[in-house]
Motif scaffolding. Structure first.
Motif, PDB file in Angstrom:
ATOM      1  N   PRO A 145       0.836  -1.253  -0.110  1.00  0.00           N
ATOM      2  CA  PRO A 145       0.168   0.024   0.087  1.00  0.00           C
ATOM      3  C   PRO A 145       0.819   1.390   0.082  1.00  0.00           C
ATOM      4  O   PRO A 145       1.947   1.166   0.852  1.00  0.00           O
ATOM      5  CB  PRO A 145      -0.661  -0.013   1.474  1.00  0.00           C
ATOM      6  CG  PRO A 145      -0.340  -1.470   2.002  1.00  0.00           C
ATOM      7  CD  PRO A 145       0.811  -2.188   1.384  1.00  0.00           C
ATOM      8  N   SER A 190      -5.835   5.508   3.305  1.00  0.00           N
ATOM      9  CA  SER A 190      -6.685   5.333   2.279  1.00  0.00           C
ATOM     10  C   SER A 190      -7.676   6.441   1.732  1.00  0.00           C
ATOM     11  O   SER A 190      -8.208   6.268   0.596  1.00  0.00           O
ATOM     12  CB  SER A 190      -7.319   4.018   2.259  1.00  0.00           C
ATOM     13  OG  SER A 190      -8.066   4.069   3.287  1.00  0.00           O
ATOM     14  N   LYS A 203      -5.014   5.664  -2.638  1.00  0.00           N
ATOM     15  CA  LYS A 203      -5.319   4.466  -2.817  1.00  0.00           C
ATOM     16  C   LYS A 203      -4.488   3.904  -3.764  1.00  0.00           C
ATOM     17  O   LYS A 203      -4.708   4.133  -5.046  1.00  0.00           O
ATOM     18  CB  LYS A 203      -6.756   4.318  -3.054  1.00  0.00           C
ATOM     19  CG  LYS A 203      -7.049   2.749  -2.820  1.00  0.00           C
ATOM     20  CD  LYS A 203      -8.601   2.480  -2.917  1.00  0.00           C
ATOM     21  CE  LYS A 203      -8.994   1.179  -2.927  1.00  0.00           C
ATOM     22  NZ  LYS A 203      -9.290   0.732  -4.157  1.00  0.00           N
TER      23      LYS A 203
END
Ligand SMILES: O=C(O)CCC(=O)C(=O)O
Ligand SMILES: [Fe+2]
Length: 468
Positions: free
Chosen positions: A62, A75, A79
């Protein structure tokens, strides 16, 4: 001013904090290896399947972003997946592909082009469906970092536009649209955007597919000064407009079509926008102007090519500002130290000698010089043509009709022997492409060497309105 002139001027002098375009490449540039263990995966980003891209997305970390010197995961802010440089290797290399040089040309017009730059591969990013990156500026990794380069691979995607903002202006680069144009697709291309560190940017949500990018940090690097690789054939610059051949050609065509613009034809003049590796001191080698067309970059290259595409004959020439101090009493206020008479030359001829009996300007004209009568295209009545101080700090001022008056009033006898050429300037003459030669001046019996500074610029003759 007429819109056709304004349009062309704007294209040629536009100064953007970013550039964008596409670059056609050999297929091996699209091969990506990635993985964190000994066994790496291979994917061809030119023909990647959805399955392969899903797998790449799963294997990525991520992506965090920098907030107050810290790297945070959020997020709602970003993202996306990322890989650090130790976890992937891609065939594409921005420097080897000539993209670093192309970006340098586009971002640094004028004398700033002498700044050498280096690109350092930073990350691979992948944005799957609903992937995005909210507005941010990139955290400089070092004092000499000045910008970022984003390279977007042609993996099918929708959305994911890169929006750039700077000083109240906004630009959108739609990579999926650009990369899906048939000719771009057929040529196996990447898209790219490079921008300065103070440009805020944002990746809008990806609606479908995968958007795969690699980012580079851009640094000033004085150890690479003087490094100037040749232009890249597969490059298509979209912004700035002046470096975009089709856009510039359209602007030029619009100007030629305007029947009120120089109805009887005439000569257009353009200042060069970039600096070239010319010998600073010319002492009799071959004419450096002859090899110059092949070295032209950015808007200069696009302008030269555009003139040719319109069947015209662009010429790189020199302008020498001959000083006539004797004329100053007659024509200019006491603040002005001398009158500068612009003289056009086609090669950097040295003038062997001028003695106090001969007129130095006449002497130069005997060596092929032509007195230039400058105008600014589209300014009616013509305005004074002002230029910046030259490198000797002397104030340069072409008073509109100074050379005309000088010719016909002050030196009527000379005027009969001297050729003149009226040049309608579209963009201002620049003074960073300079050739210096010497002129030996005799003051009585005392020889004194004086330097002649000659600036390169471009002229092109256009026919009468009916015939163009
Ligand atoms: O992937 C992109 O298009 C931009 C990425 C970005 O802005 C960043 O990594 O800072
Ligand atoms: Fe960024």
């Amino acid at each position: 001013m007429k819109p056709a002139i304004e349009n062309l001027q704007k294209a040629l002098t536009e100064n953007l904090p970013y550039c964008s375009g596409t670059l056609a490449l050999d297929p091996r540039n699209f091969i990506l290896f990635y993985g964190k263990e000994n066994r790496a995966r291979r994917v061809d980003l030119l023909h990647a399947s959805v399955k392969q891209l899903n797998r790449l997305e799963r294997k990525c970390d991520p992506a965090p972003f920098g907030r107050n010197d810290q790297s945070v995961l959020d997020s709602t802010y970003r993202k996306a997946g990322k890989l650090d440089v130790e976890h992937f290797a891609v065939g594409f290399d921005a420097d080897r592909a000539g993209l670093v040089e192309a970006v340098r040309t586009a971002l640094f017009p004028g004398s700033e082009l002498s700044k050498a730059v280096r690109a350092e591969l930073y990350k691979l990013n992948i944005y799957g469906q609903d992937g995005f990156f909210k507005p941010h500026t990139d955290t400089p990794r070092a004092e000499d970092m000045f910008g970022s380069l984003v390279v977007i691979f042609p993996t099918p995607h929708e959305g994911g536009e890169l929006v750039l903002r700077h000083q109240g202006q906004e630009w959108t680069f739609n990579s999926s649209e650009v990369l899906s144009q048939p000719d771009i697709q057929a040529a196996a291309s990447v898209a790219f955007v490079a921008f300065f560190s103070d440009v805020e940017h944002e990746v809008l949500p990806v609606r479908a597919g995968h958007r795969v990018t690699v980012t580079y940090n851009l640094y000033y690097d004085s150890s690479r000064a003087g490094y100037a690789p040749p232009p890249v054939p597969g490059l298509r610059m979209l912004q700035p407009t002046g470096a975009n051949l089709p856009a510039l050609s359209d602007a030029f065509a619009m100007l030629l079509k305007d029947r009120t613009m120089l109805p009887d034809g005439g000569i257009l003049g353009f200042g060069l926008r970039h600096q070239y590796p010319l010998p600073t001191f010319w002492s009799g080698e071959p004419n450096p102007l002859e090899g110059l067309p092949a070295l032209l970059k950015g808007t200069d290259a696009a302008l030269f090519a555009t003139c040719k595409a319109h069947g015209l004959n662009p010429r790189l020439r020199l302008i020498y500002e001959a000083e006539d101090s004797a004329a100053s009493d007659t024509f200019v206020s006491p603040v002005e130290r001398s009158v500068l008479i612009p003289i056009l030359l086609d090669s950097p001829t040295s003038v062997d000698s001028a003695d106090d009996d001969s007129d130095p300007i006449q002497e130069i004209c005997e060596y092929g010089g032509v007195v230039m009568l400058p105008r600014i295209l589209g300014q009616d009545p013509p305005e004074p043509l002002l230029g910046p101080p030259d490198r000797r700090g002397k104030r340069i001022q072409y008073i509109r009709d100074l050379s005309d008056r000088w010719m016909w009033a002050y030196k009527p006898a000379l005027a009969q022997n001297i050729k003149t050429e009226t040049v309608h300037m579209v963009t201002e003459i620049t003074r960073f492409n300079t050739l210096r030669t010497t002129m030996v001046v005799y003051l009585g019996n005392e020889p004194a060497a004086s330097l002649m500074y000659k600036y390169v610029f471009l002229t092109v003759a256009i026919g009468p309105a009916k015939a163009r």
